[in-house]
Design an enzyme around this catalytic site. Sequence first.
Site, PDB file in Angstrom:
ATOM      1  CD  GLU A 265       9.095 -41.809  44.818  1.00  0.00           C
ATOM      2  OE1 GLU A 265       8.354 -40.899  44.412  1.00  0.00           O
ATOM      3  OE2 GLU A 265       9.208 -42.907  44.245  1.00  0.00           O
ATOM      4  CB  CYS A 302       8.064 -45.329  42.754  1.00  0.00           C
ATOM      5  SG  CYS A 302       6.765 -44.132  42.554  1.00  0.00           S
TER       6      CYS A 302
HETATM    7  P1  NAP Z   1      18.274 -41.424  37.275  1.00  0.00           P
HETATM    8  O1  NAP Z   1      19.362 -42.073  36.530  1.00  0.00           O
HETATM    9  O2  NAP Z   1      18.368 -41.441  38.738  1.00  0.00           O
HETATM   10  O3  NAP Z   1      18.184 -39.909  36.756  1.00  0.00           O
HETATM   11  C1  NAP Z   1      17.247 -38.988  37.291  1.00  0.00           C
HETATM   12  C2  NAP Z   1      17.848 -37.580  37.270  1.00  0.00           C
HETATM   13  O4  NAP Z   1      18.924 -37.528  38.209  1.00  0.00           O
HETATM   14  C3  NAP Z   1      18.420 -37.174  35.929  1.00  0.00           C
HETATM   15  O5  NAP Z   1      18.158 -35.804  35.736  1.00  0.00           O
HETATM   16  C4  NAP Z   1      19.910 -37.403  36.105  1.00  0.00           C
HETATM   17  O6  NAP Z   1      20.690 -36.495  35.367  1.00  0.00           O
HETATM   18  C5  NAP Z   1      20.114 -37.105  37.567  1.00  0.00           C
HETATM   19  N1  NAP Z   1      21.240 -37.884  38.092  1.00  0.00           N
HETATM   20  C6  NAP Z   1      21.349 -39.229  38.120  1.00  0.00           C
HETATM   21  N2  NAP Z   1      22.513 -39.594  38.699  1.00  0.00           N
HETATM   22  C7  NAP Z   1      23.141 -38.450  39.035  1.00  0.00           C
HETATM   23  C8  NAP Z   1      24.385 -38.165  39.655  1.00  0.00           C
HETATM   24  N3  NAP Z   1      25.216 -39.134  40.030  1.00  0.00           N
HETATM   25  N4  NAP Z   1      24.714 -36.874  39.841  1.00  0.00           N
HETATM   26  C9  NAP Z   1      23.884 -35.879  39.460  1.00  0.00           C
HETATM   27  N5  NAP Z   1      22.704 -36.086  38.841  1.00  0.00           N
HETATM   28  C10 NAP Z   1      22.329 -37.355  38.649  1.00  0.00           C
HETATM   29  O7  NAP Z   1      16.863 -42.050  36.922  1.00  0.00           O
HETATM   30  P2  NAP Z   1      16.232 -42.498  35.531  1.00  0.00           P
HETATM   31  O8  NAP Z   1      17.048 -42.018  34.405  1.00  0.00           O
HETATM   32  O9  NAP Z   1      14.841 -42.050  35.563  1.00  0.00           O
HETATM   33  O10 NAP Z   1      16.194 -44.064  35.581  1.00  0.00           O
HETATM   34  C11 NAP Z   1      17.283 -44.888  35.928  1.00  0.00           C
HETATM   35  C12 NAP Z   1      16.810 -45.931  36.939  1.00  0.00           C
HETATM   36  O11 NAP Z   1      16.206 -45.265  38.052  1.00  0.00           O
HETATM   37  C13 NAP Z   1      15.713 -46.864  36.477  1.00  0.00           C
HETATM   38  O12 NAP Z   1      16.215 -47.952  35.764  1.00  0.00           O
HETATM   39  C14 NAP Z   1      15.070 -47.264  37.772  1.00  0.00           C
HETATM   40  O13 NAP Z   1      15.793 -48.313  38.360  1.00  0.00           O
HETATM   41  C15 NAP Z   1      15.195 -46.058  38.642  1.00  0.00           C
HETATM   42  N6  NAP Z   1      13.944 -45.277  38.748  1.00  0.00           N
HETATM   43  C16 NAP Z   1      13.224 -45.411  39.868  1.00  0.00           C
HETATM   44  C17 NAP Z   1      12.056 -44.688  40.008  1.00  0.00           C
HETATM   45  C18 NAP Z   1      11.240 -44.826  41.250  1.00  0.00           C
HETATM   46  O14 NAP Z   1      10.242 -44.155  41.335  1.00  0.00           O
HETATM   47  N7  NAP Z   1      11.632 -45.632  42.214  1.00  0.00           N
HETATM   48  C19 NAP Z   1      11.619 -43.827  39.021  1.00  0.00           C
HETATM   49  C20 NAP Z   1      12.392 -43.683  37.877  1.00  0.00           C
HETATM   50  C21 NAP Z   1      13.556 -44.412  37.776  1.00  0.00           C
HETATM   51  P3  NAP Z   1      21.700 -36.945  34.218  1.00  0.00           P
HETATM   52  O15 NAP Z   1      20.919 -36.777  32.974  1.00  0.00           O
HETATM   53  O16 NAP Z   1      22.827 -36.025  34.364  1.00  0.00           O
HETATM   54  O17 NAP Z   1      22.056 -38.379  34.501  1.00  0.00           O
END
Ligand code: NAP
Length: 523
Positions: A265, A302
């Site tokens: 998601e 979200c």
């Molecule tokens: P994220 O960066 O996507 O990280 C979520 C999880 O995925 C973490 O455990 C991260 O691990 C892992 N991950 C991220 N990129 C990866 C990759 N390339 N390969 C493997 N694992 C990966 O999300 P976030 O830290 O919660 O927030 C960052 C941005 O996501 C926010 O600024 C927002 O824009 C968006 N977000 C959207 C929603 C929604 O519901 N739409 C919710 C939360 C966040 P690592 O620790 O290794 O990076």
Amino acid sequence: MTLTGKMLIGRQPLCGTREAIRAINPATHTPMEPAYAGGERQQVEQACALAWAAFDSYRETTLADRATFLDTIAERIEALGDELIERASAETGLPRPRIQGERARTCGQLRTFARCVRAGEWLDVRVDTAQPERQPMARPDLRQRHIPLGPVAVFGASNFPLAFSVAGGDTASALAAGCPVIVKAHGAHPGTSELVGRAVAQAVNDCGLPEGVFSLLYGSGHEVGITLVSDPRIKAVGFTGSRSGGMALTQAAQARPEPIPVYAEMSSINPVYLFPAALHARGEALAQGFVASLTQGAGQFCTNPGLVIAVQGAALDRFVNRVSELLPRSPAQTMLTAGIFSAYAEGVEALTRHARLVAQGQAAQGPNQGQAHLFLASADAFLGNAHLQAEVFGATSLVVACADEEQVRRVSEHLEGQLTATLHLDEDDLVPARTLLPVLERKAGRLLVNGWPTGVEVCDAMVHGGPFPATSDSRSTSVGTAAILRFLRPVCYQDFPDSLLPTALQHSNPLLLRRLLDGQREA
Ligand code: NAP
């Protein structure tokens, strides 16, 4: 409970060897103890081996035993008491009442899945009995049920440290389906993850289940996540987070020799339509409701209403003016992490370059505080500029002013996939709403009338999903009991002797399931 900074590989607490993650209180910008050393390939390997070893016996647990396990997890989480609330609030900057509400939702969700498991409808038992006399060919005896896919990797979300994290909806639905779960904890709330992870591990122990039913891993820099998704014993993935993260995991899963489903998601801006009669009759109430929904939880949902679509004119002007009066009263709010705050600031900056800023909330008073924003653009600008459709995760929204209903339709056709689409309408708006509905059904997973998209009920009918990029698989929901279907697949048994059939499919229907028997649903 003293936090240890250790992963859980089955029942064994284990210290990682890689760079440590430390929670940072976003309100004060101070690091918190303990450090969580990250895992590496070896720990992923151990957790997967245990999960695989546990799979066949866990999936054969009775419906009653599996439901009791889910209920026990809820009890164990509640028994953590105030320590969980304190830690989660400190790690995320979310206020205590929000975390208390989220704990109730998380435990309620586990109990809802327990009820779902007991009822057994998800087994979707279908029986077509043999017709040896049928001409021109005899029909064999055919029986179908659903079985779990296998061990599931779950990536905890930053914005719901309980309800979409270690024991959140993905974990609850996968365990309900009969899949062991390996959670990759989100680095923003490692202590909360440890507390909840230990509660789940205790429930595994209380219920006498094999230890590999649950493991909890830490790690930053993507190594643990990618290794986990690439392991051949992992058979599905649940994820909530960024579009880039969801896409990276989906691509890793597709690149395996045996590709697996990823239920990610990712990104949604949740259009809100203000139809003319409603806007004319209750612009004031709509402005108030909109500001409340936009700013709730610093906009870190979200389902945040990131886009407002309406036909231009005096009524829309009044709405925008009223929001412009209300928004400056909204205090800036602490965001979940420094990274999410800076991504928000960049998103706002990008919108400033492409749309007109019409209102702002109060300025930040402390670190990582997100200020609310409202932007305005014409439909022509929106149709010609992809930047205006990018998710800005936080309390920012864009009003798109359309020339007429036809332009509303064109803007809607131009939208990417969404989790929700909201229609504010009165009796006189039903005709244009009905005209738009087929477009919105193609675009979104949940359509709402005269409400706000924030607030997602956990129930049987909920759909929290939608076409890409809202999710990576529009056929699924990550909230509500239908989420269990993501982790199941059908198996058909042809001409099996009764003694060899799984209990759910035996002739006497010992589980008293409502089967589809020879084309008729049993009462
Ligand atoms: P994220 O960066 O996507 O990280 C979520 C999880 O995925 C973490 O455990 C991260 O691990 C892992 N991950 C991220 N990129 C990866 C990759 N390339 N390969 C493997 N694992 C990966 O999300 P976030 O830290 O919660 O927030 C960052 C941005 O996501 C926010 O600024 C927002 O824009 C968006 N977000 C959207 C929603 C929604 O519901 N739409 C919710 C939360 C966040 P690592 O620790 O290794 O990076």
